[in-house]
Write an enzyme that holds these catalytic residues in place. Structure first.
Site, mmCIF file in Angstrom:
data_model
loop_
_atom_site.group_PDB
_atom_site.id
_atom_site.type_symbol
_atom_site.label_atom_id
_atom_site.label_comp_id
_atom_site.label_asym_id
_atom_site.label_seq_id
_atom_site.Cartn_x
_atom_site.Cartn_y
_atom_site.Cartn_z
ATOM 1 C CD GLU A 1 5.655 45.681 16.657
ATOM 2 O OE1 GLU A 1 5.379 45.928 17.850
ATOM 3 O OE2 GLU A 1 6.139 46.526 15.872
ATOM 4 C CG HIS B 1 7.283 47.649 20.086
ATOM 5 N ND1 HIS B 1 6.091 47.735 19.436
ATOM 6 C CD2 HIS B 1 7.468 48.873 20.657
ATOM 7 C CE1 HIS B 1 5.570 48.931 19.576
ATOM 8 N NE2 HIS B 1 6.391 49.648 20.317
ATOM 9 N NE ARG C 1 2.359 52.399 17.681
ATOM 10 C CZ ARG C 1 2.933 52.637 18.847
ATOM 11 N NH1 ARG C 1 4.263 52.624 18.926
ATOM 12 N NH2 ARG C 1 2.213 52.903 19.926
#
Length: 296
Positions: free
Chosen positions: A240, A259, A212
């Site tokens: 993000e 991602h 993460r």
């Protein structure tokens, strides 16, 4: 049994037992659902469902559950999708390590400029790789790296033979040629990769983040990148999505993917197998897979 979910490929539901009813979020919602598959990252939709539908089990198809934990009402069981994404994420990690070690970004730049720029490159064999996070994905990464002849330093919450804990990081970090981040995001792991963490690494060490974004202090990473202390391959960032113009985009020594490590053409097949097993356990009254406790 009733499952409430967003529309996914039919393949995801192909292996479910007969008699299971699948209702979609773009249809009128039922008053009750045995299993809710929340759409990843859509907090407002998830909040509404959990307020309006009596749900027994929330089953994510993501390995990380940090985004949904604050939304769960008391008494709802949460299960994560650990195991569904092991293969693609592990493959992405191998890609990241080889790309950085073999300086693929540098050769792509030379190609764009029309320069023939040969040089001697390091081997993955003999490198020491610290796996920060040693769950299902960590073990899948380990299985793919061992044939390369690397030394692996796995780190998990709880000690066991051959596995370290975060308390060991001060003496592990100086040994690592590369650190692979596979941790979930919790209050304990947020910002773990800070200025002190990065300063303990060898000069030129590799940082690979498939966990993460907020595991890493972005400002500290930017300083380490600009100083040439580390190079990084990031599938996740903080913030993000990474905004246009953010300095991380053009930082020295960094490669960023949006991602996508877990986005795989095999997702539907693996999700179908997992859901069939989980639903079967629910119907038989057996313990469910991947029940989340203490944020994991």
């Amino acid at each position: 049994m009733r499952i409430l979910t967003s529309r996914l490929r039919e393949e995801v539901f192909a292996l479910l037992p007969q008699g299971v009813e699948v209702r979609f979020l773009d249809e009128p919602w039922p008053r009750t659902a045995d299993l809710f598959l929340p759409p990843f990252g859509q907090e407002e939709v998830v909040r509404r469902v959990l307020a309006e539908v009596e749900v027994r089990v929330v089953q994510t198809l993501s390995a990380g559950v940090d985004w949904i934990l604050p939304l769960l009402p008391p008494g709802v069981v949460l299960c994560d999708g650990s195991g569904i994404h092991d293969v693609p994420v592990a493959e992405w990690v191998v890609l990241a390590l080889l790309s950085l070690l073999k300086d693929l970004p540098g050769f792509l730049e030379a190609q764009r400029e029309g320069r023939w720029a040969p040089r001697r490159l390091p081997d993955l064999e003999g490198q020491t790789v610290l796996l920060l996070g040693y769950g299902a994905i960590g073990k899948a990464v380990e299985a793919r790296l061992r044939p390369f002849g690397v030394e692996l330093l796995p780190v998990a919450r709880h000690p066991r033979p051959g596995v370290y804990t975060p308390k060991d990081l001060p003496h592990l970090l100086p040994r690592a040629d590369a650190v692979v981040l596979l941790l979930p995001l919790t209050p304990e792991t947020r910002g773990m990769v800070d200025q002190d963490f990065l300063a303990r690494l060898k000069p030129g060490a590799l940082l690979v983040n498939a966990g993460r974004g907020p595991l890493v202090d972005t400002e500290a990473l930017l300083k380490a990148l600009e100083a040439g202390r580390v190079r990084a391959f990031l599938d996740v960032t903080d913030p993000e999505p990474l905004p246009e113009g953010h300095p991380l985009w053009r930082a020295k020594g960094v490669v960023i993917t949006p991602h996508v490590a877990g986005l795989s053409q095999g997702f539907s097949r693996r999700a179908a197998r997992f859901l069939a097993e989980q639903v079967g356990r629910y119907l038989r009254g057996e313990p469910l897979l991947n029940v989340v406790r203490e944020g994991y």
